[in-house]
Scaffold this active site. Structure first.
Site, PDB file in Angstrom:
ATOM      1  N   ARG A 107      66.671  32.076  20.963  1.00 52.47           N
ATOM      2  CA  ARG A 107      67.502  32.324  19.793  1.00 52.47           C
ATOM      3  C   ARG A 107      68.836  32.890  20.236  1.00 52.47           C
ATOM      4  O   ARG A 107      68.959  33.453  21.326  1.00 52.47           O
ATOM      5  CB  ARG A 107      66.833  33.297  18.803  1.00 52.47           C
ATOM      6  CG  ARG A 107      66.725  34.733  19.287  1.00 52.47           C
ATOM      7  CD  ARG A 107      66.461  35.680  18.117  1.00 52.47           C
ATOM      8  NE  ARG A 107      66.191  37.051  18.518  1.00 52.47           N
ATOM      9  CZ  ARG A 107      67.123  37.946  18.800  1.00 52.47           C
ATOM     10  NH1 ARG A 107      68.403  37.629  18.777  1.00 52.47           N
ATOM     11  NH2 ARG A 107      66.775  39.194  19.126  1.00 52.47           N
ATOM     12  N   ASN A 159      75.146  39.305  25.760  1.00 56.50           N
ATOM     13  CA  ASN A 159      75.635  40.443  24.977  1.00 56.50           C
ATOM     14  C   ASN A 159      77.094  40.756  25.298  1.00 56.50           C
ATOM     15  O   ASN A 159      77.704  40.177  26.184  1.00 56.50           O
ATOM     16  CB  ASN A 159      74.771  41.676  25.265  1.00 56.50           C
ATOM     17  CG  ASN A 159      73.913  42.083  24.094  1.00 56.50           C
ATOM     18  OD1 ASN A 159      74.347  42.020  22.945  1.00 56.50           O
ATOM     19  ND2 ASN A 159      72.689  42.490  24.360  1.00 56.50           N
ATOM     20  N   ASP A 211      74.680  46.905  25.862  1.00 57.00           N
ATOM     21  CA  ASP A 211      74.497  46.015  24.707  1.00 57.00           C
ATOM     22  C   ASP A 211      75.859  45.559  24.194  1.00 57.00           C
ATOM     23  O   ASP A 211      76.692  45.129  24.969  1.00 57.00           O
ATOM     24  CB  ASP A 211      73.665  46.741  23.643  1.00 57.00           C
ATOM     25  CG  ASP A 211      72.854  45.800  22.765  1.00 57.00           C
ATOM     26  OD1 ASP A 211      73.422  44.824  22.261  1.00 57.00           O
ATOM     27  OD2 ASP A 211      71.643  46.038  22.565  1.00 57.00           O
TER      28      ASP A 211
END
Length: 306
Positions: A107, A159, A211
């Site tokens: 995904r 990310n 992140d």
């Protein structure tokens, strides 16, 4: 003056907040709840919050240039356009325009548009159990004029995308590498080259996973540290130069975006999903925060040009 960190109480607790995007046009913060399968809109001036369900894991929401009710979203493996008035509980229309990682269970995760309105979006492998992602299956793509281009492969979790103000540098994080990398960037072609590492949190005693990321008007990067209760500021022009640490009450800090009328408020998303049996209780975990008093401001975020 020390930075002020505040939980935005009007925004409900989410399972996995991600992808904050400040829309200068509407003075609104958009973001997604990946596991909650929903897109969100927060209007600070009126204190209003709206949410729409999209039915699948959603990872990106970016407005379409010159079209205030259309957005590009990452819907599992589909790059899709939605028509949403920003208020209704469901989009009026969802239209698939491309598909990535065809034939896999991957995904999409993080994505943003570059200064020309070209969408960059990355993927990650299947996550059969929360927090346990299949490694080396992610890919970084760009999407422009209905064409997909593959830039990187064998990624852990794609990310942390950002561009320098002069568009000559592209900053990126593969979370599983525990570092932030820099590429030379060609704004005309969208190509990346000459990968180098510019920041490694563990070298500074910072535990957790790199992140989401954003850049400020001074050219410094702000990085969310997942499982680390913090956001860190560093200078990409001087490798391994840590400038500031901002503590956040949530453990799973996921991403950051500059917003507000002066672009001087740092909005911070977080998550609260259970990993290895450890539950993270509300209201701190899964909340959305704003940080003020940071002494700098951001750059306007880019919309999708179709």
């Amino acid at each position: 003056m020390a930075p002020k960190v505040e939980r935005i109480n009007i925004i409900p607790i989410v399972e996995l907040g991600e992808g904050p995007h400040w829309d200068v046009r509407s003075q609104s913060l958009y973001f997604v709840d990946i596991f909650g399968k929903s897109v969100h809109k927060y209007i600070p001036s009126s204190g209003q919050h709206y949410k729409a369900s999209v039915g699948k894991h959603v990872s990106v929401i970016v407005p379409v240039e010159n079209d205030p009710q259309r957005f590009v979203i990452g819907l599992e493996r589909d790059i899709s356009l939605i028509t949403w008035d920003g208020v209704s509980q469901k989009p009026e229309k969802i239209e698939k325009i491309a598909e990535v990682d065809v034939g896999t269970e991957n995904r999409m995760n993080d994505g943003k548009c570059d200064p020309k309105g070209r969408l960059f979006v990355g993927t990650m492998g299947p996550e059969p159990v929360n927090g346990q992602v299949t490694p080396d299956m992610g890919v970084l793509y760009s999407f422009e004029k209905n064409k997909l281009t593959k830039h990187l492969s064998k990624l852990g979790i794609s990310n942390g995308l950002a561009w320098s103000a002069d568009s000559k540098k592209f900053y990126y994080t593969d979370t599983f590498t525990y570092r932030v990398d820099q590429f030379d960037y060609d704004i005309e072609t969208g190509s990346i080259s000459n990968r180098t590492t510019i920041f490694t949190p563990k070298k500074h005693g910072i535990e957790g996973f790199p992140d989401g990321m954003t850049i400020d008007a001074d050219g410094n990067l702000w990085l969310a540290i997942f499982n680390g209760y913090k956001v860190v500021k560093f200078d990409p022009r001087k490798p391994e130069t840590l400038l500031e640490v901002v503590k956040i009450p949530a453990k799973q800090v996921t991403s950051v975006a500059w917003g507000g009328p002066e672009l001087d408020i740092l909005y911070v998303t977080s998550a609260k999903f259970t990993v290895k049996g450890v539950e993270l209780p509300p209201p701190d975990h899964g909340a959305t925060y704003k940080v003020t008093g940071l002494g700098t401001r951001g750059l306007p975020m880019n919309s999708l040009v179709l």
